[in-house]
Each structure stands twice: as C-alpha cells, then as structure tokens.
Design a protein around this motif. Structure first.
Motif, PDB file in Angstrom:
ATOM      1  N   MET A  10       0.706  -1.082  -0.302  1.00  0.00           N
ATOM      2  CA  MET A  10      -0.117  -0.001   0.309  1.00  0.00           C
ATOM      3  C   MET A  10       0.562   1.323   0.108  1.00  0.00           C
ATOM      4  N   CYS A  11       1.917   1.208   0.860  1.00  0.00           N
ATOM      5  CA  CYS A  11       2.679   2.420   0.932  1.00  0.00           C
ATOM      6  C   CYS A  11       3.669   2.700  -0.166  1.00  0.00           C
ATOM      7  N   ILE A  44       5.896 -10.087   4.304  1.00  0.00           N
ATOM      8  CA  ILE A  44       5.558  -8.418   4.721  1.00  0.00           C
ATOM      9  C   ILE A  44       5.678  -7.024   4.233  1.00  0.00           C
ATOM     10  N   CYS A  45       5.484  -6.208   4.121  1.00  0.00           N
ATOM     11  CA  CYS A  45       5.780  -4.932   4.145  1.00  0.00           C
ATOM     12  C   CYS A  45       6.232  -4.515   5.456  1.00  0.00           C
ATOM     13  N   ALA A  46       7.331  -4.158   5.357  1.00  0.00           N
ATOM     14  CA  ALA A  46       7.563  -3.568   7.362  1.00  0.00           C
ATOM     15  C   ALA A  46       7.128  -2.220   7.695  1.00  0.00           C
ATOM     16  N   ARG A  47       6.935  -1.591   6.472  1.00  0.00           N
ATOM     17  CA  ARG A  47       6.397  -0.082   6.992  1.00  0.00           C
ATOM     18  C   ARG A  47       4.678  -0.051   6.864  1.00  0.00           C
ATOM     19  N   CYS A  48       4.329  -0.821   5.975  1.00  0.00           N
ATOM     20  CA  CYS A  48       2.605  -0.879   6.247  1.00  0.00           C
ATOM     21  C   CYS A  48       2.022  -1.320   6.757  1.00  0.00           C
ATOM     22  N   GLY A  49       2.781  -2.993   6.870  1.00  0.00           N
ATOM     23  CA  GLY A  49       2.170  -3.985   7.291  1.00  0.00           C
ATOM     24  C   GLY A  49       1.603  -4.960   5.885  1.00  0.00           C
ATOM     25  N   VAL A  50       1.618  -4.581   4.932  1.00  0.00           N
ATOM     26  CA  VAL A  50       0.829  -5.429   4.057  1.00  0.00           C
ATOM     27  C   VAL A  50       1.220  -6.604   3.617  1.00  0.00           C
ATOM     28  N   ARG A  51       0.253  -7.862   3.773  1.00  0.00           N
ATOM     29  CA  ARG A  51       0.735  -8.785   3.490  1.00  0.00           C
ATOM     30  C   ARG A  51       1.342  -8.555   2.084  1.00  0.00           C
TER      31      ARG A  51
END
Lengths: 161, 152
Positions: free
Chosen positions: B10-11, B76-83
């Motif tokens: 997402m980010c 996952i993305c470490a910043r926005c948490g999206v799997r």
C-alpha cells in the motif's frame, strides 16, 4: 438482545468488544482495500471509537496512504500484524472502521452497501437487491435515522471541544 | 494479458514482479483467512517461488505459528504491514501470493472456493465453480483444476 460483538487478531494477542451495533457496514471494492486485505474487498463496520473496548493486548497504529490521498491510520496487532480497524481522515479518531472479518461471528454484520464497485473483481457477485454504488454515496440518503443521530452527536461533541 | 505481472504494497515501499503464470488460484472461506484479511474470505494464488522477484525495497519476514502449529513464513512490507505472500515450509518451490496486491488482479478468476462451510451467508459463490466444504485431501486437485480451466 444478542450477545456483544467480540473479535481479535489471529494470534489472539489483541481482543476487542463492540459495545453496540455499528453505524453502517461498508463492503469496499476499491483497489486500496484490495491491496490491504490481499483479497477482493474490505468489510468495514463503522462505529464510535468509544464503543470499542480493548479486552486484551494493545494495538500499533500504522500511518498508511489511502484512496483520498489524506491517509488512514491502520490499527494492527504488533505481533501478527493483522489489521483490526482503521481511522480515516474524514471522521478522524472518533470513528473506527472495524474489520468485520476479525469478529468471532463475522456473519452477524452483513454489508449495508457495496461501495467502489467500479473496481470490483469481475467474478465477485453481489446478492440480488444489495445496495451498490460505483464509488461513494451521500450518508443522509442511506443511513438509518438512529445512525444519523449518533453521527450528529459525534459532530456536536467534536465542535464542543 | 500474460506474464510478467506487477504488484506492490500500500505505501509503495515494496514492488514485485511475477514472471510466470500462477500455479493455482482459489478463494478460502476459513475463519483464519477471514481474520487475516479482515474480510469475507481470503484469496490464495500459488506461484513458483522462483518466479517472484522484489523489484523495489526489501520484504520483511514474519514468522507465525500456522493453524497446524507449523511455522508460517509471511513476506510483508515492514512499513505498511501489508501481507504480500507466504512461503510454505512444506512446499519450498512455491509461494502463496495475496492477489489483491497485484496491479491488475481483475484478469484472474479463482477456480475453486474452499472451506465453504464457514462462508459468510451473504457471500455468493459463482455457479459452476468447484467448491469444497472443507479442503481437498490433496491440493494437487487445485493445481489440476487451474491447468484445466477454460478447457471444458
């Protein structure tokens, strides 16, 4: 009266309870919600923040971009990273968009409306008679009277601050 | 459209490329998938792990206990948490991509719906699509259904 709505993340660190029914439930088919869920749509039950009680654990708030460009704050379990609710810029911190799938009984909150169906996955079918709009809608046209009154109370409280 | 396909979180910190066609794609209505997606059901697109490449950023590894207690490796993305995808320990050659993160997921249609016994009552499962009340005894069935799709 039905039992209260409780839910949480998959690792069970975060547990919460909704102390009343929601204002309205969105099934959102926008591309942002598809990315966030990794799936076809998001299911969001909007409810006043003070009607969500933490029963266990704590949440981590992650600032994330959104379709409007104004961003959303996603509340995640710091351990399993499952999103339990988010707050958007419009209603701010006063209204939580609870992820219905994290409820223990998600079947109790079917969507009141499908929004952003312009980007709906083509194979996803909506039930006959379901309310659906290509993008968004005017709240006063569709929300029940009680929800509009609850919303007015929130706005009055925000103004009084 | 054909491979390669692109996707991102997402980010925008993470972008990835899928260089080959998926191996199978189904919807899962189990309660764990509902919780993880926060939604009506999860979507699982199995792909060859070697065909997934990160083109921007660095994916973070998250290790969780899976439903059967075995470790579940999620990227996952470490910043926005999206799997973005998970890497099943039992199938080191495969990954399970979350297709909502693709830039053009519309071109794919799931070939089966599994764990329909916990499907939300209002969720419609399209006619003619294979459904399993639980899950197939052998996931090879899902791979075969994907290979045979559109050939009936």
């Amino acid at each position: 009266m039905k039992s209260q709505l409780e839910g949480g993340c998959t690792c069970r660190f975060v547990r919460y309870r909704m102390t009343s029914g929601p204002l309205f439930v969105h099934c959102c088919h926008c591309r942002w919600c598809q990315r966030e869920t990794g799936a076809a749509f998001a299911l969001n039950a909007m409810i006043e923040a003070d009607r969500v009680e933490m029963l266990a654990g704590e949440i981590e708030v992650v600032n994330t971009p959104s379709l409007s460009g104004k961003g959303q704050k996603i509340s995640r379990c710091p351990k399993c990273r499952v999103a339990v609710w988010s707050n958007y810029s419009g209603a701010g911190d006063a209204v939580r968009f609870v992820r219905v799938g994290t409820l223990d009984e998600p079947d109790r909150l079917p969507p009141d409306i499908h929004i952003f169906t312009s980007s709906k996955q083509p194979w996803v079918q909506l039930p006959a008679g379901a309310k659906a709009v290509p993008e968004f809608y005017k709240l006063s046209d569709l929300w029940p009277k009680e929800s509009l009154e609850r919303r007015a109370a929130l706005i009055a409280r925000a103004k009084a601050k | 459209m054909a491979a390669p396909y692109s996707g991102r979180c997402m980010c925008g910190d993470i972008e990835y490329r899928l260089s080959e066609e998926p191996v199978t794609y189904y919807a899962c209505h189990c309660t764990d998938c509902q919780k993880r997606a926060g939604s009506g059901f999860g979507l699982s697109m199995w792909v060859k792990r070697s065909s997934l490449g990160v083109t921007k950023g660095e994916v973070a590894l998250q290790v969780l206990a899976g439903p059967d207690g075995s470790p579940r490796h999620q990227k996952i993305c470490a910043r926005c948490g999206v799997r973005l995808w998970s890497e099943p320990a039992k199938r080191p050659e495969l990954a399970v991509l979350r297709p909502g993160t693709l830039d053009e997921p519309k071109q794919f249609t799931p070939i089966a719906h599994i764990w329909t016994r916990s499907a939300l009552p209002w969720v419609m499962i399209p006619e003619g699509v294979k459904r399993y009340e639980k899950q197939p005894a052998d996931f090879a069935e899902l791979f075969a259904l994907w290979r045979e799709r559109g050939k009936a």
